[in-house]
Design an enzyme around this catalytic site. Sequence first.
Site, PDB file in Angstrom:
ATOM      1  N   SER A 180      -3.852   3.898   0.478  1.00 18.76           N
ATOM      2  CA  SER A 180      -3.943   2.356   0.848  1.00 18.76           C
ATOM      3  C   SER A 180      -3.721   2.352   2.331  1.00 18.76           C
ATOM      4  CB  SER A 180      -2.794   1.520  -0.201  1.00 18.76           C
ATOM      5  OG  SER A 180      -3.211   0.304  -0.062  1.00 18.76           O
ATOM      6  N   GLU A 308     -10.466  -0.570  -8.134  1.00 11.34           N
ATOM      7  CA  GLU A 308      -9.612  -0.907  -7.085  1.00 11.34           C
ATOM      8  C   GLU A 308      -8.859  -2.456  -7.493  1.00 11.34           C
ATOM      9  OE1 GLU A 308      -8.057   0.824  -4.890  1.00 11.34           O
ATOM     10  OE2 GLU A 308      -9.523   2.537  -4.454  1.00 11.34           O
ATOM     11  N   HIS A 404      -6.129   0.398  -8.523  1.00  7.00           N
ATOM     12  CA  HIS A 404      -5.450   0.889  -6.971  1.00  7.00           C
ATOM     13  C   HIS A 404      -4.147   1.413  -7.330  1.00  7.00           C
ATOM     14  CE1 HIS A 404      -5.071   0.254  -2.849  1.00  7.00           C
ATOM     15  NE2 HIS A 404      -3.783  -0.245  -3.021  1.00  7.00           N
TER      16      HIS A 404
END
Length: 496
Positions: A180, A308, A404
Amino acid sequence: MLTQPVAHTAEGTLRGFLDRGLPVFRGIPYARPPVGPLRFAAPAPPERWDGVREAFEFGPVVPQSGPLPAAPTQGTDWLTLNVCTPDPGAAALPVLVWIHGGAFISGTSGDPLYDPTELARAGLVVVSVNYRVGAEGFALFEGAPANRAFLDQIAALEWVQRNIAGFGGDPGRVTIAGQSAGASSVAALLTMSRARGLFRRAVAHTVGGNLCTPVLAAEVTAALADQLGTAPTAAALAEVDPWRLAAAVTDLGTALPEHLARWGRLAQTGVATVPVVDGEILAEEPWAALAAGRAAGTELLVGHTRDEFRLFSVLAGRHGTFTEEEARTALAQLAPPPDGPDDYRTALPNATPEDLLEAVSSDALFRMPSLHLAEGNAAAGGSSYLFELAFPAPALGGVLGACHGLDVPLAFGTLDSPIGRHFLGDPPGPATVELSCELQQAWIRFVSTGDPGWARYEPERQLTRVFDTRSETVRYPEQASRDIWSGHTPTAFDLV
């Protein structure tokens, strides 16, 4: 039996401890505390010490913002790192330097999610780094260098070059890795002249596309200063308590929808303080730099999850509730102009508003930046290995999908960490454990040899490893998204 391992660095001698049989050293300063005269400055070299310094505890948590900040701790020695090694007396072990995520506004290297034990037991020296986040690390101020967080990361990598041999590591076999915001940091470091020669390989899980122009960053700083009743300069904001400034970043993030008409994509993402393409420290967007040959390619392992954006819709309590108007706004802000919104509707003819919003948000913010980093690195002469995690999180009835952050506990093997249990259940099932071992072995092979175990990505064949209950190497699975974004590399957020 060695109960308190010792390591010698250029700054002084450290005493660590054994954790499950592995030597661990925590809270090592790689730069001076960025407070007082050093507030908003580039990181200053760490001070030397006499005698033996105990390295038993993680360093203090840097000031945090957002809905999920780490809890405050005492102290301002924020620029520290940690080392876990198979053997401080070994020679030339491969090194993994972990840069944590947290949307550029939160996160800490001491999170149990990043427990290095399993990776170190496999023969890697694992370094994890704290760096300035939020306004401390990324806000653009008059009188301060831009992207101070990236300068922190470079200072940590310089520390590794000076000192990692004293922990059994090889300074010539350093791999930087992150997820990330950490993966976005890795992407930036790939193309920054100041970082050249500090690492050999890179791992980037879910590269974010969150960058902004200086003119937009200046408006964000002005809004922060206005909230605090002060001037938007480094000198004025240095008088504001760091945690109070972090709270102002949180408040501004909550208020971002009010700025949608002017701040556009930045407001749509929900994070106000992001890296700045300032033309000096970060000279240009990493994708453009690589694709144009202005940065050299490297050995890169990069990928994303299939679903995600699902994590954010579930955390916000919005999953299953998005409206047609919200989908239209997301497509207008995030899809590549001018035809992107129509292209999504054509490619997904039976999609609900929820499907459209999640697809364009996943693509614009994570999936396409990851794909284009792989393609740009290959164009620059590097070796790119691409993956997608398609395995759905078993917890919460499967609502999270392959969301995610799901890849992090799988790669670290931290299935029993709080976040790992939240995603994967307690206890994790056999399929989860097997997949974790598979992804972890890919990391270990790549950090050690530069090859994770499948064919490299090339634009013609697009070979991609899809991690699932039965993993396979196939043509890139998100073809509709790749087609929509063809010729549209990520660009910095700007004023509308």
